[in-house]
Write a protein that holds these residues in place. Structure first.
Motif, short mmCIF file in Angstrom:
data_model
loop_
_atom_site.label_atom_id
_atom_site.label_comp_id
_atom_site.label_asym_id
_atom_site.label_seq_id
_atom_site.Cartn_x
_atom_site.Cartn_y
_atom_site.Cartn_z
N LEU A 170 -6.99 0.53 -3.70
CA LEU A 170 -5.80 -0.30 -3.93
C LEU A 170 -6.11 -1.57 -4.72
O LEU A 170 -5.32 -1.97 -5.56
N PHE A 207 -0.62 -3.00 -7.40
CA PHE A 207 -0.69 -3.38 -5.99
C PHE A 207 -0.35 -4.85 -5.77
O PHE A 207 0.42 -5.19 -4.87
N ALA A 220 0.84 -1.20 0.00
CA ALA A 220 0.00 0.00 0.00
C ALA A 220 0.87 1.25 0.00
O ALA A 220 0.62 2.20 -0.76
#
Length: 144
Positions: free
Chosen positions: A105, A111, A22
């Motif tokens: 995300l 990601f 993240a």
């Protein structure tokens, strides 16, 4: 007895990978590198007691100087107090809130790649953690 199981370690690795992925994904979205981060704030009960060195060593957060990592406790309550007491600070908080961008995300293609790379301790790319690399090298020299 205090027991740490294989499942506990697996959960730690998955959690730390999520946090690091993240961080990296958000940094890429903002066009910021880890060398440009001035401060990382740990908040809440978890963040208040998190050890800065251990968090960096396992790769939970990007490697920056320990003096740039702050444990602030209950940031929501502190922020609410500031907003209630100080009108100028509340205006600044409003300006910051206006600039915030929402990034989902799980919709970001990078990601999952970052998550996978982050499931290693500290990471698959040790160049992101030069001080941890030095520490590991020193341990290898002592053992060898």
């Amino acid at each position: 007895d205090i027991v740490i199981t294989e499942n506990d370690i697996k959960n730690l690795i998955m959690s730390k990978a999520s946090v690091h992925a993240a961080c990296v994904t958000l940094m890429k979205q903002a066009g910021v590198t880890h060398t440009e981060i001035s401060t990382i704030y740990f908040a809440g009960a978890f963040g208040n007691y998190l050890d800065k060195k251990n968090a960096t060593t396992i790769g939970l957060i990007p490697e920056i100087g320990f003096d740039q990592i702050k444990n602030i406790g209950n940031g929501a309550v502190a922020g609410a107090n500031i907003a209630l007491i100080n009108r100028r600070a509340r205006k600044t908080l409003d300006e910051i809130a206006y600039k915030i961008a929402y990034i989902e995300l799980n919709a970001e293609s990078s990601f999952m790649d970052e998550y996978t790379s982050s499931t290693f301790l500290p990471h698959t790319d040790l160049s992101l953690f030069p001080n941890v690399q030095k520490m590991l090298d020193a341990c290898r020299i002592r053992k060898g």
